[in-house]
Design an enzyme around this catalytic site. Structure first.
Site, mmCIF file in Angstrom:
data_model
loop_
_atom_site.group_PDB
_atom_site.id
_atom_site.type_symbol
_atom_site.label_atom_id
_atom_site.label_comp_id
_atom_site.label_asym_id
_atom_site.label_seq_id
_atom_site.Cartn_x
_atom_site.Cartn_y
_atom_site.Cartn_z
ATOM 1 N N GLY A 128 2.208 1.057 2.559
ATOM 2 C CA GLY A 128 3.532 0.746 1.994
ATOM 3 C C GLY A 128 3.661 1.263 0.573
ATOM 4 N N ARG B 98 6.917 6.401 5.728
ATOM 5 C CA ARG B 98 7.819 7.513 5.379
ATOM 6 C C ARG B 98 7.059 8.841 5.475
ATOM 7 N NH1 ARG B 98 11.057 4.998 0.119
ATOM 8 N NH2 ARG B 98 10.640 2.836 0.684
ATOM 9 N N ASP C 184 1.862 4.467 9.873
ATOM 10 C CA ASP C 184 2.543 3.258 10.354
ATOM 11 C C ASP C 184 1.435 2.225 10.557
ATOM 12 O OD1 ASP C 184 3.594 1.224 11.905
ATOM 13 O OD2 ASP C 184 4.747 2.559 13.205
ATOM 14 N N TYR D 141 10.328 -13.400 7.635
ATOM 15 C CA TYR D 141 9.432 -12.858 6.596
ATOM 16 C C TYR D 141 8.473 -13.940 6.097
ATOM 17 C CZ TYR D 141 8.294 -11.096 1.864
ATOM 18 O OH TYR D 141 7.668 -10.701 0.711
ATOM 19 N N LYS E 129 4.415 -14.196 6.572
ATOM 20 C CA LYS E 129 3.499 -14.219 5.418
ATOM 21 C C LYS E 129 2.658 -15.484 5.419
ATOM 22 C CE LYS E 129 4.357 -10.317 3.179
ATOM 23 N NZ LYS E 129 3.370 -9.368 2.671
HETATM 24 N N1 LIG Z 1 9.130 -7.034 -4.379
HETATM 25 C C1 LIG Z 1 9.035 -8.356 -4.392
HETATM 26 O O1 LIG Z 1 9.803 -9.027 -5.081
HETATM 27 C C2 LIG Z 1 7.966 -9.029 -3.583
HETATM 28 C C3 LIG Z 1 7.827 -10.416 -3.687
HETATM 29 C C4 LIG Z 1 6.858 -11.055 -2.921
HETATM 30 C C5 LIG Z 1 6.011 -10.311 -2.107
HETATM 31 N N2 LIG Z 1 6.163 -8.957 -2.025
HETATM 32 C C6 LIG Z 1 5.268 -8.235 -1.122
HETATM 33 O O2 LIG Z 1 4.731 -7.089 -1.754
HETATM 34 C C7 LIG Z 1 4.604 -6.020 -0.823
HETATM 35 C C8 LIG Z 1 5.312 -4.787 -1.340
HETATM 36 O O3 LIG Z 1 6.683 -5.125 -1.556
HETATM 37 P P1 LIG Z 1 7.753 -4.079 -2.083
HETATM 38 O O4 LIG Z 1 8.715 -4.832 -2.888
HETATM 39 O O5 LIG Z 1 7.094 -2.884 -2.660
HETATM 40 O O6 LIG Z 1 8.461 -3.715 -0.705
HETATM 41 P P2 LIG Z 1 9.356 -2.424 -0.347
HETATM 42 O O7 LIG Z 1 10.265 -2.822 0.745
HETATM 43 O O8 LIG Z 1 9.918 -1.825 -1.588
HETATM 44 O O9 LIG Z 1 8.231 -1.436 0.210
HETATM 45 C C9 LIG Z 1 7.610 -1.637 1.441
HETATM 46 C C10 LIG Z 1 7.145 -0.290 1.952
HETATM 47 O O10 LIG Z 1 6.558 -0.482 3.237
HETATM 48 C C11 LIG Z 1 6.915 0.635 4.040
HETATM 49 N N3 LIG Z 1 6.816 0.284 5.453
HETATM 50 C C12 LIG Z 1 7.697 -0.402 6.222
HETATM 51 N N4 LIG Z 1 7.245 -0.475 7.470
HETATM 52 C C13 LIG Z 1 6.042 0.143 7.507
HETATM 53 C C14 LIG Z 1 5.085 0.383 8.516
HETATM 54 N N5 LIG Z 1 5.276 -0.013 9.777
HETATM 55 N N6 LIG Z 1 3.953 1.052 8.182
HETATM 56 C C15 LIG Z 1 3.745 1.474 6.917
HETATM 57 N N7 LIG Z 1 4.639 1.300 5.917
HETATM 58 C C16 LIG Z 1 5.765 0.624 6.209
HETATM 59 C C17 LIG Z 1 8.322 0.992 3.618
HETATM 60 O O11 LIG Z 1 8.633 2.346 3.934
HETATM 61 C C18 LIG Z 1 8.270 0.733 2.119
HETATM 62 O O12 LIG Z 1 7.987 1.901 1.377
HETATM 63 C C19 LIG Z 1 5.175 -6.531 0.503
HETATM 64 O O13 LIG Z 1 4.119 -6.940 1.330
HETATM 65 C C20 LIG Z 1 6.001 -7.718 0.099
HETATM 66 O O14 LIG Z 1 6.047 -8.683 1.101
HETATM 67 C C21 LIG Z 1 7.117 -8.308 -2.740
#
Ligand SMILES: NC(=O)c1ccc[n+]([C@@H]2O[C@H](COP(=O)([O-])OP(=O)(O)OC[C@H]3O[C@@H](n4cnc5c(N)ncnc54)[C@H](O)[C@@H]3O)[C@@H](O)[C@H]2O)c1
Length: 311
Positions: free
Chosen positions: A10, A38, A51, A141, A145
């Site tokens: 990701g 991506r 993926d 979600y 988690k």
């Molecule tokens: N951003 C926040 O505020 C926040 C808060 C709590 C937890 N998180 C956790 O942190 C992590 C990163 O969050 P983020 O904000 O960067 O999310 P984001 O949505 O910006 O990025 C997630 C990435 O995962 C990729 N993705 C989706 N499906 C996929 C798959 N099947 N295989 C591989 N890649 C895949 C997407 O293309 C994307 O680039 C996540 O696990 C999220 O749950 C984020």
């Protein structure tokens, strides 16, 4: 000591883009393999399309690059996840299980798994939410988690997998855009304030949520991963706090620099999600076990973001 070989899943997302930059500064560009579903990464260094539900490709990449550690960021977030719950469960859950199986079978040193304040629900005390409260998440979600945290603890206890986790609050950044969470407004508001001088918020003005500036999120991630193993006593996921505020309070802070800034409110479905989440979290366990302390409060963060956006 040899530098670890790291795989980030990701990696094209809001957090991954910044985390990869930081990991590469620490461990060297070639030691950090960025991956995402991506096809094109925005990376100069090593990048692989992956993926996370594809265990064969995951295992292949671990062998190819002799991976020691995985930062498993790939997930579908809270607001986006509600559009297709079964799809979201599949990616969030089976993706994690593939990573944990890889950690066990390839004897990886460490895994990082980000959890979230979305694991909490209506039965959780909303103010100063304790480390181990009732957990009754209301989004797919949050459900995925919360289950993920328990799987991490299971793999640690049963297979001695060293998987470490924090529950991020809403993460605020100015360099990278968020990917469909309920706290995304706190990023958009700065971009719109600078570009248009006004913002329409999808949450009510008094909706208080825990938040964190990106540099602190990266600091927490690197600190927990570099702490001695015996210091990591919570093997589900640690609460980590930094600041909490309402849309009205962040707007007031922005107005100190942009006096004509205007905000109005049109709550949508994300209001109900936010209402089930904490207003603030108790992070004593993280502070005691591995020394967590945030650097940024709302004022410092706002000054830094507006300075950078106006450059
Ligand atoms: N951003 C926040 O505020 C926040 C808060 C709590 C937890 N998180 C956790 O942190 C992590 C990163 O969050 P983020 O904000 O960067 O999310 P984001 O949505 O910006 O990025 C997630 C990435 O995962 C990729 N993705 C989706 N499906 C996929 C798959 N099947 N295989 C591989 N890649 C895949 C997407 O293309 C994307 O680039 C996540 O696990 C999220 O749950 C984020």
């Amino acid at each position: 000591m040899a530098k670890p070989k790291i795989l980030v899943t990701g990696a094209c997302g809001q957090i991954g883009t910044i985390l990869v930059k930081n990991l590469r500064e620490l461990y060297g560009e070639d030691n950090v393999i960025a991956s995402d579903i991506r096809t094109t990464g925005t990376y100069d260094g090593p990048y692989e399309q992956l993926d996370v539900t594809d265990s064969n490709k995951l295992f292949y990449l671990i062998s190819k690059y002799q991976i020691d550690q995985i930062y498993h960021l790939a997930a579908i977030l809270s607001a986006k996840g509600e559009a297709n719950p079964v799809f979201t469960w599949n990616i969030n859950m089976n993706g994690l299980l593939n990573i944990l199986e890889a950690a066990r079978n390839y004897d990886l040193d460490k895994v990082f798994y980000p959890s979230t304040i979305a694991v909490f629900g209506q039965l959780t005390p909303r103010v100063n939410t304790p480390q181990h409260p009732n957990i009754t998440p209301e989004t797919v979600y949050g459900i995925s988690k919360a289950a993920g945290e328990n799987w991490c603890q299971y793999y640690h206890k049963r297979y001695n997998v060293d998987v470490r986790s924090v529950r991020y609050p809403g993460i605020i950044s100015w360099e990278t855009l968020p990917g469909g969470g309920t706290t995304d407004y706190a990023v958009d508001i700065y971009l719109k304030a600078v570009a248009e001088g006004k913002y329409t918020c999808y949450l009510d003005k008094d909706t208080r949520l825990p938040m964190m500036y990106m540099p602190d999120a990266i600091k927490a991630t690197l600190e927990i991963m570099n702490a001695p193993k015996e210091n990591i006593k919570v093997r589900t996921s640690y609460n980590i706090g930094a600041m909490d505020f309402t849309p009205a309070e962040i707007a007031a802070e922005i107005s100190k620099t942009i006096p004509n800034f205007r905000i109005d409110y049109q709550p949508d479905f994300r209001q109900a999600i936010a209402a089930s989440w904490p207003e603030s979290v108790n992070d004593d366990a993280a502070r005691i076990d591995w020394g967590w302390t945030p650097k940024y409060d709302l004022k410092m963060m706002t000054d830094d973001i507006l300075k950078n956006l106006r450059k």
